[in-house]
Design an enzyme around this catalytic site. Structure first.
Site: not given
Ligand code: GDP
Length: 424
Positions: A13, A41
């Site tokens: 992340d 993503h």
């Protein structure tokens, strides 16, 4: 020709998706080489905002060919759902710009069930799985108990192969977990609903990549998660079940002889972590809540609140070593603008002594953070596009981090949009 990998340095992340989306303008091919539909993503561009799970983040660029390599966990159902969603927002996805390796192993319907069943059995000792079936999938891949995507092109062979696996898998489902067994009819329905849909995209992507390499094309390798989740080098057992590190990119992409010219490691200006496991720099209470809110730290795939803390220089340095990063992209610097002072986890204490070394996983839970602070800048920097225009305190913070991690910070990201970037 140039090969570049974009990888996460920490727990995932970090903002890899936004970096791949930005960098793809210089690349002809983008390859995902590991992991599955549990990625999230986030990409914000002219088509809108997307949380890509399995599709490579180059899918939005005209002329870029996107490849799902042999190392990914190919979940036909989740991939087809994702393709349908992205196409509905005006993005063209055809066998010309998306190619799926015939050697990618298939995540089968029972993998997701087994993930949930095992997390339920573990109860308070659970690993914090995203329940997408990734761990059961990779264990079966290494036990040679799944099928490859290319087998969908040879139905007779596929059904014979699947019948044997079904018999074996039902033993586990019924006898270990007391769960409902699967039937061949279930599998035929799954293959008709999802396998058939992805068939046109399946090809020998190894041959495609070798050709691209021979033609001097630029290839970008896109990782999921980060160093600390790597199966071999991360915080085992709180890792993922594959290898996000750049060294695996050639193997998992289908181009085992590829040399990486550049490895861009993505690091967030603070830390976040999803799921269970030791997270030394973790904050709790009100200050954690404030940072979580400021950074919008909720899982892109699961919506789970992420654990947060200041940047962890010990873990980041280790993550960079694992990746062999040549450049760093420091993301979300804008998020820290509300702070009077910017806290940094500079060292750990372990057994009463300070250390700069990232501890072995078994003793990592015993490590305690040693925090220091840098001056804050207290103004909105999201519109800044040049290094010179950044406030001095923000530049000092970036340079301090750069020195501590020992790798050049080439990119500083100040917003999620494609152009919210400072290139130094
Ligand atoms: P990935 O899995 O590594 O691609 O990262 P995620 O997409 O899960 O998380 C990154 C989040 O931060 C996403 O919501 C991005 O849109 C956002 N983001 C990325 N870079 C920046 C930045 O520089 N500033 C801000 N405010 N948000 C960013």
């Amino acid at each position: 020709m140039s090969n570049c990998a974009i990888v996460g340095i920490n727990w995932g992340d970090e903002g890899k998706g936004r970096m791949v989306d930005l960098i793809t303008k210089d690349y002809d091919v983008v390859v995902r080489y590991q992991g599955g539909g549990n990625a999230g993503h986030t990409v914000v561009n002219e088509f809108g905002k997307f949380a890509l799970h399995l599709l490579p983040s180059g899918i939005f660029r005209k002329g870029v060919v996107n490849v799902l390599g042999n190392g990914v966990a190919l979940d036909c159902e989740s991939l087809w759902t994702e393709i349908t969603d992205v196409v509905s927002k005006g993005v063209a996805i055809t066998p010309e710009n998306l190619k799926i390796s015939d050697r990618a192993s298939l995540l089968l319907p029972w993998h997701r069930d087994l993930d949930s069943l095992e997390e339920a059995r573990l109860a308070d000792k659970k690993y914090g799985s995203t329940k997408q079936g990734i761990a059961p999938f990779y264990s079966d891949k290494y036990q040679k108990k799944t099928v490859m995507a290319g087998e969908l092109l040879y139905p007779d062979k596929l059904w014979e192969h699947l019948a044997g696996i079904l018999e074996w898998k039902n033993l586990t489902l019924e006898k270990v977990y007391g769960a409902k067994p699967y039937t061949m009819d279930d599998l035929r329905k799954w293959a008709a609903d999802f396998g058939e849909k992805i068939k046109p995209f399946i090809c020998d992507t190894g041959a495609f990549l070798r050709q691209a390499q021979a033609e001097g094309k630029n290839i970008l390798f896109e990782a999921q998660l980060g160093s600390l989740r790597d199966l071999d080098y991360g915080i085992y057992p709180y890792t993922t079940s594959s290898n996000p590190i750049a060294a695996y990119a050639p193997v998992g992409s289908g181009l085992p002889t590829a040399k990486l010219d550049k490895v861009i490691g993505v690091v967030k200006a603070y830390s976040s972590c999803v799921g269970e496991g030791p997270f030394t720099c973790e904050w709790f209470g009100e200050k954690a809540e404030k940072l979580r809110e400021a950074g919008g730290e909720y899982g892109a795939k699961t919506g789970r609140p992420r654990r947060v803390g200041p940047i962890d220089l010990v873990a980041t340095r280790y993550g960079i070593q694992c990746q062999g990063a040549t450049d760093i992209a420091l993301t979300k610097l804008d998020v820290l603008s509300y702070m009077d002072e910017i806290p940094v986890c500079a060292k750990y204490t372990l057994d009463g002594r300070e250390t700069d070394e990232f501890p072995f996983p078994a003793i990592l839970p015993d490590a305690k953070p040693v925090e220091t602070v840098m001056p804050g800048w207290k103004c909105d920097i999201s519109g800044v596009r040049t290094w010179e225009d950044l406030p001095q305190a923000a530049r000092d913070y970036v340079e301090y981090v750069e020195k501590a991690i020992g790798c050049r910070i080439t990119y500083v990201s100040v917003g999620p949009e494609r152009d919210s970037i400072i290139v130094r």
